[in-house]
Write a protein that holds these residues in place. Structure first.
Motif, PDB file in Angstrom:
ATOM      1  N   ARG A  90      16.705 -29.963  -6.070  1.00  0.00           N
ATOM      2  CA  ARG A  90      17.448 -28.919  -5.110  1.00  0.00           C
ATOM      3  C   ARG A  90      16.858 -27.482  -5.559  1.00  0.00           C
ATOM      4  N   MET A  91      16.789 -27.365  -6.546  1.00  0.00           N
ATOM      5  CA  MET A  91      16.125 -26.041  -7.196  1.00  0.00           C
ATOM      6  C   MET A  91      14.610 -25.702  -6.882  1.00  0.00           C
ATOM      7  N   MET A  92      13.865 -26.878  -7.076  1.00  0.00           N
ATOM      8  CA  MET A  92      12.442 -26.914  -6.892  1.00  0.00           C
ATOM      9  C   MET A  92      12.162 -26.380  -5.806  1.00  0.00           C
ATOM     10  N   ILE A  93      12.814 -27.056  -4.625  1.00  0.00           N
ATOM     11  CA  ILE A  93      12.309 -26.856  -3.049  1.00  0.00           C
ATOM     12  C   ILE A  93      12.429 -25.502  -2.823  1.00  0.00           C
ATOM     13  N   PRO A  94      13.402 -24.468  -3.072  1.00  0.00           N
ATOM     14  CA  PRO A  94      13.311 -23.087  -2.655  1.00  0.00           C
ATOM     15  C   PRO A  94      12.302 -22.529  -3.559  1.00  0.00           C
ATOM     16  N   HIS A  95      12.145 -22.884  -4.806  1.00  0.00           N
ATOM     17  CA  HIS A  95      11.160 -22.357  -5.667  1.00  0.00           C
ATOM     18  C   HIS A  95       9.698 -22.277  -5.131  1.00  0.00           C
ATOM     19  N   HIS A  96       9.251 -23.798  -4.540  1.00  0.00           N
ATOM     20  CA  HIS A  96       8.154 -23.926  -3.959  1.00  0.00           C
ATOM     21  C   HIS A  96       7.980 -23.049  -2.657  1.00  0.00           C
ATOM     22  N   GLN A  97       9.266 -23.040  -2.072  1.00  0.00           N
ATOM     23  CA  GLN A  97       9.080 -22.311  -0.889  1.00  0.00           C
ATOM     24  C   GLN A  97       8.557 -20.797  -0.947  1.00  0.00           C
ATOM     25  N   GLN A  98       9.139 -19.974  -2.166  1.00  0.00           N
ATOM     26  CA  GLN A  98       8.829 -18.810  -2.147  1.00  0.00           C
ATOM     27  C   GLN A  98       7.299 -18.668  -2.788  1.00  0.00           C
ATOM     28  N   ALA A  99       6.820 -19.732  -3.442  1.00  0.00           N
ATOM     29  CA  ALA A  99       5.494 -19.637  -3.800  1.00  0.00           C
ATOM     30  C   ALA A  99       4.673 -19.564  -2.553  1.00  0.00           C
ATOM     31  N   LEU A 100       4.882 -20.683  -1.482  1.00  0.00           N
ATOM     32  CA  LEU A 100       4.252 -20.645  -0.134  1.00  0.00           C
ATOM     33  C   LEU A 100       4.195 -19.270   0.596  1.00  0.00           C
ATOM     34  N   GLN A 101       5.544 -18.609   0.133  1.00  0.00           N
ATOM     35  CA  GLN A 101       5.788 -17.189   1.010  1.00  0.00           C
ATOM     36  C   GLN A 101       4.663 -16.482   0.460  1.00  0.00           C
ATOM     37  N   MET A 102       4.481 -16.255  -0.906  1.00  0.00           N
ATOM     38  CA  MET A 102       3.406 -15.310  -1.524  1.00  0.00           C
ATOM     39  C   MET A 102       2.066 -15.742  -1.137  1.00  0.00           C
ATOM     40  N   ALA A 103       1.719 -16.942  -0.970  1.00  0.00           N
ATOM     41  CA  ALA A 103       0.310 -17.547  -1.041  1.00  0.00           C
ATOM     42  C   ALA A 103      -0.046 -17.338   0.194  1.00  0.00           C
ATOM     43  N   GLN A 104       0.817 -17.575   1.401  1.00  0.00           N
ATOM     44  CA  GLN A 104       0.463 -17.071   2.853  1.00  0.00           C
ATOM     45  C   GLN A 104       0.114 -15.715   3.100  1.00  0.00           C
ATOM     46  N   LEU A 105       0.330 -14.821   2.057  1.00  0.00           N
ATOM     47  CA  LEU A 105      -0.122 -13.412   2.377  1.00  0.00           C
ATOM     48  C   LEU A 105      -1.528 -13.188   1.879  1.00  0.00           C
ATOM     49  N   ALA A 106      -2.091 -14.067   1.035  1.00  0.00           N
ATOM     50  CA  ALA A 106      -3.358 -13.953   0.675  1.00  0.00           C
ATOM     51  C   ALA A 106      -4.470 -13.608   1.577  1.00  0.00           C
ATOM     52  N   PRO A 107      -4.673 -14.705   2.620  1.00  0.00           N
ATOM     53  CA  PRO A 107      -5.933 -14.724   3.242  1.00  0.00           C
ATOM     54  C   PRO A 107      -6.250 -13.309   4.178  1.00  0.00           C
ATOM     55  N   ASP A 108      -5.071 -12.361   4.320  1.00  0.00           N
ATOM     56  CA  ASP A 108      -5.347 -11.300   5.225  1.00  0.00           C
ATOM     57  C   ASP A 108      -5.076  -9.997   4.037  1.00  0.00           C
ATOM     58  N   ARG A 109      -4.721 -10.151   2.881  1.00  0.00           N
ATOM     59  CA  ARG A 109      -4.651  -8.980   1.920  1.00  0.00           C
ATOM     60  C   ARG A 109      -5.421  -8.995   0.675  1.00  0.00           C
ATOM     61  N   ALA A 110      -5.724 -10.194   0.263  1.00  0.00           N
ATOM     62  CA  ALA A 110      -6.592 -10.346  -1.183  1.00  0.00           C
ATOM     63  C   ALA A 110      -7.864  -9.872  -0.941  1.00  0.00           C
ATOM     64  N   ALA A 111      -8.451  -9.181  -1.947  1.00  0.00           N
ATOM     65  CA  ALA A 111     -10.012  -8.834  -2.159  1.00  0.00           C
ATOM     66  C   ALA A 111     -10.792  -9.748  -2.634  1.00  0.00           C
ATOM     67  N   SER A 112     -10.168 -10.538  -3.623  1.00  0.00           N
ATOM     68  CA  SER A 112     -11.044 -11.637  -4.372  1.00  0.00           C
ATOM     69  C   SER A 112     -11.032 -12.808  -3.761  1.00  0.00           C
ATOM     70  N   PRO A 113     -12.250 -13.427  -3.538  1.00  0.00           N
ATOM     71  CA  PRO A 113     -12.443 -14.795  -3.114  1.00  0.00           C
ATOM     72  C   PRO A 113     -11.711 -15.659  -3.734  1.00  0.00           C
ATOM     73  N   GLY A 114     -11.795 -15.586  -5.129  1.00  0.00           N
ATOM     74  CA  GLY A 114     -10.804 -16.631  -6.224  1.00  0.00           C
ATOM     75  C   GLY A 114      -9.448 -16.594  -5.841  1.00  0.00           C
ATOM     76  N   ILE A 115      -8.964 -15.303  -5.863  1.00  0.00           N
ATOM     77  CA  ILE A 115      -7.352 -15.194  -5.502  1.00  0.00           C
ATOM     78  C   ILE A 115      -7.223 -15.784  -4.079  1.00  0.00           C
ATOM     79  N   LYS A 116      -7.991 -15.789  -3.108  1.00  0.00           N
ATOM     80  CA  LYS A 116      -7.730 -16.479  -1.754  1.00  0.00           C
ATOM     81  C   LYS A 116      -7.882 -17.981  -2.214  1.00  0.00           C
ATOM     82  N   ALA A 117      -8.835 -18.449  -2.917  1.00  0.00           N
ATOM     83  CA  ALA A 117      -8.918 -19.767  -3.057  1.00  0.00           C
ATOM     84  C   ALA A 117      -7.762 -20.485  -3.896  1.00  0.00           C
ATOM     85  N   ILE A 118      -7.152 -19.576  -4.839  1.00  0.00           N
ATOM     86  CA  ILE A 118      -6.066 -20.363  -5.618  1.00  0.00           C
ATOM     87  C   ILE A 118      -4.843 -20.234  -4.603  1.00  0.00           C
ATOM     88  N   ALA A 119      -4.694 -19.263  -3.846  1.00  0.00           N
ATOM     89  CA  ALA A 119      -3.520 -19.056  -2.796  1.00  0.00           C
ATOM     90  C   ALA A 119      -3.568 -20.538  -1.651  1.00  0.00           C
TER      91      ALA A 119
END
Length: 227
Positions: A90-119
């Motif tokens: 029950r705790m890990m579900i919202p924890h993962h959801q926030q990680a997805l929320q941050m990762a979804q920002l990377a394609p349009d904002r990150a400069a590093s291809p490595g950051i985009k790949a990790i996201a």
């Protein structure tokens, strides 16, 4: 010589007759019919039932086994999970959801291809894991909701203000902020997963928690190496 052979044959015949009579006399009662193959001596085989298959149920010490209809037999063993397993999911579900929320920002904002790949890897791994955890709860008739719980107090969770700053950042600023925030977030998940390994009872969750701890520790090292 012939008379001697006759006497020997007579003795042998009489001995055989006596042994057969003795065996018949000493035969246990109730053993007139042969025991069917696959039936243990001293165990009464289940009677055929017209309502369906029967199940052999062991008796208590000193009592015989009995045959009962299969639909009357229920599993009474303890569940293979405990309250700490449920809390972790029950705790890990919202924890993962926030990680997805941050990762979804990377394609349009990150400069590093490595950051985009990790996201991209985070999205590819954690979205299915959320589905797995929801399925684990659903299979046990459990809800994913925890009323009145502040998920922001969990280890590694980022504040709404920090998420707004990340969404507003671009280029190298986004990369640095993303690495810092996601590293803290991953460290929290590693701690949560490691804690479960010592107290959880469910084998599937044990393997999942071990995977989370291992993979997210590796991603922390990858993100730090990019900067």
């Amino acid at each position: 010589m012939t008379a001697r052979r006759g006497r020997i044959l007579l003795v042998v015949t009489l001995s055989a007759v006596l042994l057969a009579a003795l065996a018949f006399t000493l035969r246990p009662a109730g053993r007139h019919a042969p025991v069917e193959a696959g039936t243990a001596v001293g165990v009464t085989p289940p009677a055929a039932t017209s309502g369906g298959p029967s199940v052999i149920v062991p008796g208590r010490p000193g009592e015989p086994v009995v045959a009962r209809p299969a639909d009357e037999v229920r599993v009474t063993g303890s569940p293979h999970y405990n309250s700490l397993d449920v809390w972790f999911v029950r705790m890990m579900i919202p924890h993962h959801q926030q990680a997805l929320q941050m990762a979804q920002l990377a394609p349009d904002r990150a400069a590093s291809p490595g950051i985009k790949a990790i996201a991209d890897r985070i999205r590819g791994a954690q979205a299915p894991e959320i589905g797995m955890m929801r399925g684990w709860l659903s299979a046990r008739g459990l809800s994913a909701e925890v009323p009145d719980h502040d998920h922001g107090t969990m280890r590694g969770m980022q504040s709404p203000e920090a998420l707004r700053r990340l969404a507003a950042a671009r280029g190298a600023d986004f990369d640095r902020l993303f690495v810092r925030m996601m590293t803290e977030h991953h460290q929290g998940a590693v701690t949560m997963a490691t804690d479960l390994l010592g107290v959880g009872a469910d084998q599937q969750l044990n393997e999942f928690a071990n995977s989370v701890a291992t993979e997210q520790a590796v991603e922390i090292d990858r993100m730090r190496a990019l900067l």
